[in-house]
Design a protein around this motif. Structure first.
Motif, PDB file in Angstrom:
ATOM      1  N   MET A  75       0.818  -1.198   0.000  1.00 18.25           N
ATOM      2  CA  MET A  75       0.000   0.000   0.000  1.00 18.25           C
ATOM      3  C   MET A  75       0.861   1.261   0.000  1.00 18.25           C
ATOM      4  O   MET A  75       1.817   1.353   0.727  1.00 18.25           O
ATOM      5  N   ASN A  76       0.529   2.242  -0.852  1.00 20.91           N
ATOM      6  CA  ASN A  76       1.355   3.445  -0.974  1.00 20.91           C
ATOM      7  C   ASN A  76       0.961   4.474   0.086  1.00 20.91           C
ATOM      8  O   ASN A  76      -0.137   5.020   0.051  1.00 20.91           O
ATOM      9  N   GLN A  77       1.832   4.719   1.037  1.00 21.98           N
ATOM     10  CA  GLN A  77       1.506   5.643   2.122  1.00 21.98           C
ATOM     11  C   GLN A  77       2.454   6.830   2.124  1.00 21.98           C
ATOM     12  O   GLN A  77       3.632   6.692   1.817  1.00 21.98           O
ATOM     13  N   GLU A  78       1.877   7.992   2.515  1.00 18.45           N
ATOM     14  CA  GLU A  78       2.666   9.229   2.497  1.00 18.45           C
ATOM     15  C   GLU A  78       3.365   9.421   3.839  1.00 18.45           C
ATOM     16  O   GLU A  78       2.716   9.432   4.883  1.00 18.45           O
ATOM     17  N   THR A  79       4.651   9.534   3.811  1.00 20.12           N
ATOM     18  CA  THR A  79       5.416   9.768   5.041  1.00 20.12           C
ATOM     19  C   THR A  79       5.302  11.251   5.407  1.00 20.12           C
ATOM     20  O   THR A  79       5.602  12.117   4.583  1.00 20.12           O
TER      21      THR A  79
END
Lengths: 236, 424
Positions: free
Chosen positions: A1-5
């Protein structure tokens, strides 16, 4: 899953001068926090929870390493820039609510918006929306000393969320509340987290709070002992 | 934001009423004491000017050197010509001749035998000329206890206590014995037309007031006078202007070789009034400095205590994103507001007190009864235009300095350390 840091901590060490020597509060911490996380720092007193929260909240800066919050390197911010970061992007919720006693509930919530020079009408709407969110619209004109503990903490939540910050830092928010009120405010915060996507970082050792967290970071002697993922949706 | 801060000040009485009260008290004291000092010193100087020194005084050089002895043998002559010159050269001033003289008053009974005697301190002024302001200047009419002003030659006013001591009555005739300018004995009868009390112990003892022409005739001083006093037509003493005038006059008219040549002396050069003027200004300055200094310390402490009480508030405000500079500036803004309100309140109270002291005064006659100083017996304050703002100097500056000093700790501390200290 692409998550924003949104928070990145690299090799962070924090030392405080004690007498002629130094006390190392945090040792070589490496962590990442993602947008929309509902996470907590857990550990005994002196484990470094508050120091880490202070650095994330731009109230302090690391001795070594770096903390990047919303793309800004904390150690390189001026006093004014770090105040601006707190004002626009970070909300704080404290153990003892810390409401300004001479101001009404409405004015306490309004204060953060005044610092942003938001026009009066818009400000009024934002405050009313925030109070409605926490179910305190009817208490708007009351002074803090007329509120119960649970109501006081809900005002603090409204104050933290009214500016719609990306990050809310909550330092032992349930410590002074009974179980029913603690669950009520945790549910409100969880709802905020889900509906508004606000990232929450707690400092706690309250089992009730831990029960709501998606991620628990165990700190001991200034080091990350364990990074426990409970909700896989927010896995690092 | 300003409205928000104002609400905080108004609602938190320890941030408003206490410091405003402290400032107001300090400012009120500053105004009252300044007004009282100015009034008391001013009255003293004014009384000396009106009765003794004028704003400037012209005498012969040798008379000036021995003026305490009332040496009419060293008097100025050719007075009319000199006064004409003075009127032409210094049109901003009014010039009047005065003669001081001493002697003995003898009061006869119905059979002409002396029933009482006493030493008199006489002063002769222009009483009978309607254009002269001398009587008004010396408050003679308002100081009359009995009788009326002299209307013709041969009438005299006498000190009321002296009058009672000599068992005189209005209309009675007494004889004055004295010495002429040439050193001969002289005597003349006068009729008592009024009695007077100035309220200044030194003047009221044995005073005798007659018209200057009577004195010139009695003392063989035709076209002569002991002193010519000059008063500004605006009735305001200008220290600098009179000094310049005196220096210029002396450069033109004074002759080091001629002991009878005229010398002009400004008020400050007579009767130690220069020291008094300087002392008055110095003391006013000291009062203001003490109040600024003392109030800075008091308000610094008030600020510190208030600051300690507000530590939590500052911590919260820091956390909410207010910068330390903004908090510090807000504190200064509050201080300016408190200082302004306190100064306005204090100035109003101070002016009211000063006005009361101006009207009623403090009666010091008991202490001045035997004094030889020319001082009014009731010491009054004097409200002057500058007193409407003088209190703002300590009121505003001390409040702001106090806050700046107490708030500096907040400004200088590391945010995190401060945040921790703030117990948030």
């Amino acid at each position: 899953m692409n998550q924003e840091t949104i928070i990145k901590i690299n090799n962070l060490t924090k030392r405080f001068p004690v007498g002629e020597g130094e006390f190392t509060a945090l040792k070589n911490i490496n962590l990442e926090f993602f947008k929309g996380e509902f996470s907590g720092l857990v550990g005994p007193s002196g484990s470094g929870k508050t120091t880490l929260l202070n650095i994330i909240g731009s109230l302090d800066s690391p001795t070594e390493g770096e903390a990047i919050v919303l793309g800004k390197q904390i150690s390189k911010l001026s006093h004014k820039e770090s105040a601006l970061l707190r004002n626009k992007h970070i909300g704080f919720i404290f153990q003892v609510y810390n409401l300004l006693p001479v101001y009404t509930v409405f004015e306490n919530v309004e204060f953060a918006l005044l610092l942003q020079n938001i026009p009066s009408e818009k400000r009024k709407k934002m405050v009313n929306d925030a109070l409605e969110w926490v179910g305190l619209s009817s208490m708007a004109n009351k002074k803090p000393d007329k509120l119960s503990g649970g109501e006081g903490q809900r005002v603090a939540i409204a104050r933290a969320m009214v500016k719609n910050p990306e990050i809310i830092i909550a330092d032992e928010p349930s410590a002074n509340l009974d179980a029913a009120n603690a669950h009520a405010i945790l549910k409100t915060m969880k709802q905020m987290n889900k509906e508004l996507g606000t990232t929450f970082i707690f400092s706690t050792h309250d089992e009730k709070v831990m029960g709501y967290l998606d991620r628990i970071i165990h700190l001991r002697d200034g080091m990350v002992e364990e990074d426990e993922i409970i909700n896989v949706n927010h896995a690092p | 934001m300003i409205r928000f801060l104002l609400k905080g000040i108004l609602r938190d009485k320890s941030r408003s009423i206490l410091p405003i009260a402290v400032v107001a008290i300090g400012v009120a004291l500053t105004v009252v004491l300044s007004a009282y000092m100015k009034g008391a010193f001013g009255d003293m100087i004014d009384q000396n000017a009106r009765f003794e020194t004028g704003h400037v005084k012209i005498m012969s050089r040798s008379y000036a050197e021995n003026k305490d002895q009332l040496p009419n043998d060293l008097a100025l002559l050719g007075v009319e010509a000199l006064k004409n010159t003075l009127d032409t050269e210094y049109p901003q001033m009014e010039w009047e001749s005065r003669i001081k003289f001493g002697g003995l008053i003898d009061v006869p009974d119905e059979e002409g035998i002396s029933k009482g005697q006493g030493p008199a301190a006489g002063i002769a002024i222009n009483l009978l000329d309607e254009n002269s302001k001398e009587a008004q200047r010396m408050n003679i009419e308002t100081s009359l206890v009995q009788g009326k002003m002299p209307k013709k030659s041969g009438e005299a006013i006498i000190g009321h206590d002296f009058y009672e001591k000599l068992d005189l009555k209005i209309g009675d005739v007494f004889t004055f014995f004295g010495t002429t300018m040439e050193g001969s004995m002289t005597f003349k009868n006068y009729q008592v037309c009024g009695t007077i009390r100035f309220g200044a112990g030194a003047m009221d003892r044995g005073i005798l007031i007659i018209d200057i022409k009577d004195a010139q005739e009695m003392l063989d001083m035709e076209d002569g006078t002991g002193e010519i006093v000059g008063f500004s037509k605006l009735n305001v003493y200008d220290d600098q202007e009179t000094q310049i005038m005196a220096a210029e006059f002396n450069a033109r008219f004074m002759d080091d070789q001629d002991e009878f040549s005229p010398i002009m002396m400004p008020l400050r050069a007579q009767n130690n009034l220069g020291e008094m003027l300087d002392y008055s200004n110095f003391m006013s300055g000291i009062f203001i400095f003490i109040f600024v200094f003392a109030m800075s310390i008091v308000l610094w402490n008030t600020g510190l205590l208030g600051g300690l009480r507000r530590y939590q508030e500052f911590g919260i405000r820091l956390a909410l994103g207010e910068s330390k500079g903004h908090i510090y500036r807000a504190l200064i803004f509050e201080a300016i507001l408190i200082g302004l309100i306190g100064s306005i309140v204090g100035t109003c109270i101070g002016l009211a007190g000063a006005y009361y002291l101006q009207i009623v005064g403090i009666d010091a006659s008991e202490y001045l009864e035997n004094s030889s100083m020319l001082m009014p017996s009731v010491l009054r304050a004097k409200v002057l235009p500058y007193m409407f703002f003088i209190g703002f100097i300590p009121g505003l500056i001390a409040t702001v300095i106090g806050t700046m000093l107490s708030g500096i700790g907040i400004y200088k501390r590391e945010t995190a350390r401060l945040f921790k200290e703030l117990e948030v």
